[in-house]
Design a protein around this motif. Structure first.
Motif, PDB file in Angstrom:
ATOM      1  N   LEU A 190     -27.972 -19.947 -32.132  1.00  0.00           N
ATOM      2  CA  LEU A 190     -26.543 -18.897 -31.371  1.00  0.00           C
ATOM      3  C   LEU A 190     -25.939 -19.578 -32.488  1.00  0.00           C
ATOM      4  CD1 LEU A 190     -25.545 -20.009 -27.660  1.00  0.00           C
ATOM      5  CD2 LEU A 190     -27.230 -18.020 -29.118  1.00  0.00           C
ATOM      6  N   PHE A 191     -25.687 -17.700 -33.964  1.00  0.00           N
ATOM      7  CA  PHE A 191     -24.711 -18.086 -35.103  1.00  0.00           C
ATOM      8  C   PHE A 191     -23.782 -18.076 -34.625  1.00  0.00           C
ATOM      9  CE2 PHE A 191     -28.481 -16.131 -35.954  1.00  0.00           C
ATOM     10  CZ  PHE A 191     -28.378 -16.515 -38.126  1.00  0.00           C
ATOM     11  N   LEU A 192     -22.749 -19.311 -35.316  1.00  0.00           N
ATOM     12  CA  LEU A 192     -21.167 -19.491 -34.951  1.00  0.00           C
ATOM     13  C   LEU A 192     -20.420 -18.619 -35.816  1.00  0.00           C
ATOM     14  CD1 LEU A 192     -21.366 -23.419 -35.834  1.00  0.00           C
ATOM     15  CD2 LEU A 192     -21.468 -22.091 -33.095  1.00  0.00           C
ATOM     16  N   ASN A 193     -20.531 -18.163 -36.150  1.00  0.00           N
ATOM     17  CA  ASN A 193     -20.029 -17.514 -37.119  1.00  0.00           C
ATOM     18  C   ASN A 193     -19.675 -15.776 -36.475  1.00  0.00           C
ATOM     19  OD1 ASN A 193     -18.207 -19.646 -38.461  1.00  0.00           O
ATOM     20  ND2 ASN A 193     -19.924 -19.707 -40.117  1.00  0.00           N
ATOM     21  N   GLU A 194     -20.986 -15.535 -36.233  1.00  0.00           N
ATOM     22  CA  GLU A 194     -21.563 -14.348 -36.104  1.00  0.00           C
ATOM     23  C   GLU A 194     -21.696 -13.987 -34.288  1.00  0.00           C
ATOM     24  OE1 GLU A 194     -24.421 -12.702 -39.155  1.00  0.00           O
ATOM     25  OE2 GLU A 194     -23.816 -14.220 -40.227  1.00  0.00           O
ATOM     26  N   LYS A 195     -20.737 -13.997 -33.913  1.00  0.00           N
ATOM     27  CA  LYS A 195     -20.752 -14.192 -32.382  1.00  0.00           C
ATOM     28  C   LYS A 195     -21.912 -13.275 -31.717  1.00  0.00           C
ATOM     29  CE  LYS A 195     -16.652 -16.144 -31.948  1.00  0.00           C
ATOM     30  NZ  LYS A 195     -16.803 -17.209 -32.694  1.00  0.00           N
ATOM     31  N   ASP A 196     -22.648 -12.395 -32.262  1.00  0.00           N
ATOM     32  CA  ASP A 196     -23.241 -11.200 -31.971  1.00  0.00           C
ATOM     33  C   ASP A 196     -24.554 -11.023 -32.497  1.00  0.00           C
ATOM     34  OD1 ASP A 196     -21.272 -10.112 -29.594  1.00  0.00           O
ATOM     35  OD2 ASP A 196     -21.073  -8.567 -31.192  1.00  0.00           O
ATOM     36  N   THR A 197     -25.339 -12.721 -32.688  1.00  0.00           N
ATOM     37  CA  THR A 197     -26.200 -12.719 -33.946  1.00  0.00           C
ATOM     38  C   THR A 197     -26.925 -14.082 -33.197  1.00  0.00           C
ATOM     39  OG1 THR A 197     -25.216 -12.002 -35.563  1.00  0.00           O
ATOM     40  CG2 THR A 197     -27.314 -13.026 -36.145  1.00  0.00           C
ATOM     41  N   VAL A 198     -27.890 -13.721 -32.642  1.00  0.00           N
ATOM     42  CA  VAL A 198     -29.438 -14.544 -32.285  1.00  0.00           C
ATOM     43  C   VAL A 198     -30.500 -14.866 -33.244  1.00  0.00           C
ATOM     44  CG1 VAL A 198     -28.317 -14.928 -30.028  1.00  0.00           C
ATOM     45  CG2 VAL A 198     -30.441 -13.421 -31.024  1.00  0.00           C
ATOM     46  N   ASN A 199     -31.235 -15.646 -33.320  1.00  0.00           N
ATOM     47  CA  ASN A 199     -32.564 -15.961 -34.172  1.00  0.00           C
ATOM     48  C   ASN A 199     -34.010 -16.814 -33.081  1.00  0.00           C
ATOM     49  OD1 ASN A 199     -33.941 -17.558 -36.262  1.00  0.00           O
ATOM     50  ND2 ASN A 199     -33.432 -15.909 -36.863  1.00  0.00           N
ATOM     51  N   THR A 200     -35.099 -16.561 -33.602  1.00  0.00           N
ATOM     52  CA  THR A 200     -36.117 -16.477 -32.440  1.00  0.00           C
ATOM     53  C   THR A 200     -36.116 -16.301 -31.952  1.00  0.00           C
ATOM     54  OG1 THR A 200     -35.998 -18.090 -34.423  1.00  0.00           O
ATOM     55  CG2 THR A 200     -37.907 -18.755 -33.014  1.00  0.00           C
ATOM     56  N   THR A 201     -36.042 -15.021 -30.830  1.00  0.00           N
ATOM     57  CA  THR A 201     -36.193 -14.369 -29.660  1.00  0.00           C
ATOM     58  C   THR A 201     -36.847 -14.780 -29.196  1.00  0.00           C
ATOM     59  OG1 THR A 201     -34.176 -13.134 -30.694  1.00  0.00           O
ATOM     60  CG2 THR A 201     -35.731 -12.356 -28.422  1.00  0.00           C
ATOM     61  N   MET A 202     -37.368 -14.759 -28.141  1.00  0.00           N
ATOM     62  CA  MET A 202     -38.833 -14.940 -27.330  1.00  0.00           C
ATOM     63  C   MET A 202     -38.640 -14.466 -26.058  1.00  0.00           C
ATOM     64  SD  MET A 202     -41.369 -18.412 -25.745  1.00  0.00           S
ATOM     65  CE  MET A 202     -41.866 -18.989 -27.827  1.00  0.00           C
ATOM     66  N   VAL A 203     -39.232 -13.743 -26.115  1.00  0.00           N
ATOM     67  CA  VAL A 203     -39.324 -12.824 -23.952  1.00  0.00           C
ATOM     68  C   VAL A 203     -41.376 -13.134 -23.385  1.00  0.00           C
ATOM     69  CG1 VAL A 203     -39.992 -10.464 -23.669  1.00  0.00           C
ATOM     70  CG2 VAL A 203     -38.490 -10.940 -24.993  1.00  0.00           C
TER      71      VAL A 203
END
Length: 81
Positions: free
Chosen positions: A54-67
């Motif tokens: 979960l990016f701290l400075n970019e509140k609506d950005t996440v990384n390495t998504t797994m479904v």
């Protein structure tokens, strides 16, 4: 920042191998059992959706998504809220 619970998911993963098997041995193959931990950003009627970052400075950005499809999940636990 949105706070998401951490989830631990036990699930059977699909896999592929280019190795030759006898027909009898191929019939006995099973999914790979995995345990995955991540931030649970959503649970739908079809899947659990996890991310690692979960990016701290970019509140609506996440990384390495797994479904992970719920049909592949044997059990899962939510840690925190």
């Amino acid at each position: 920042m949105n706070k998401f619970p951490i989830a631990e998911v036990y699930w059977g993963d699909a896999w592929i191998d280019s190795k030759d098997y006898s027909l009898n041995d191929a019939k006995k193959l099973k999914p790979i059992q995995r345990k995955t931990v991540g931030y649970l950003i959503n649970k739908t009627e079809d899947a659990l959706i996890l991310v690692t970052d979960l990016f701290l400075n970019e509140k609506d950005t996440v990384n390495t998504t797994m479904v992970i499809p719920l049909g592949m999940v044997s059990e899962w636990y939510q840690i925190g809220d």
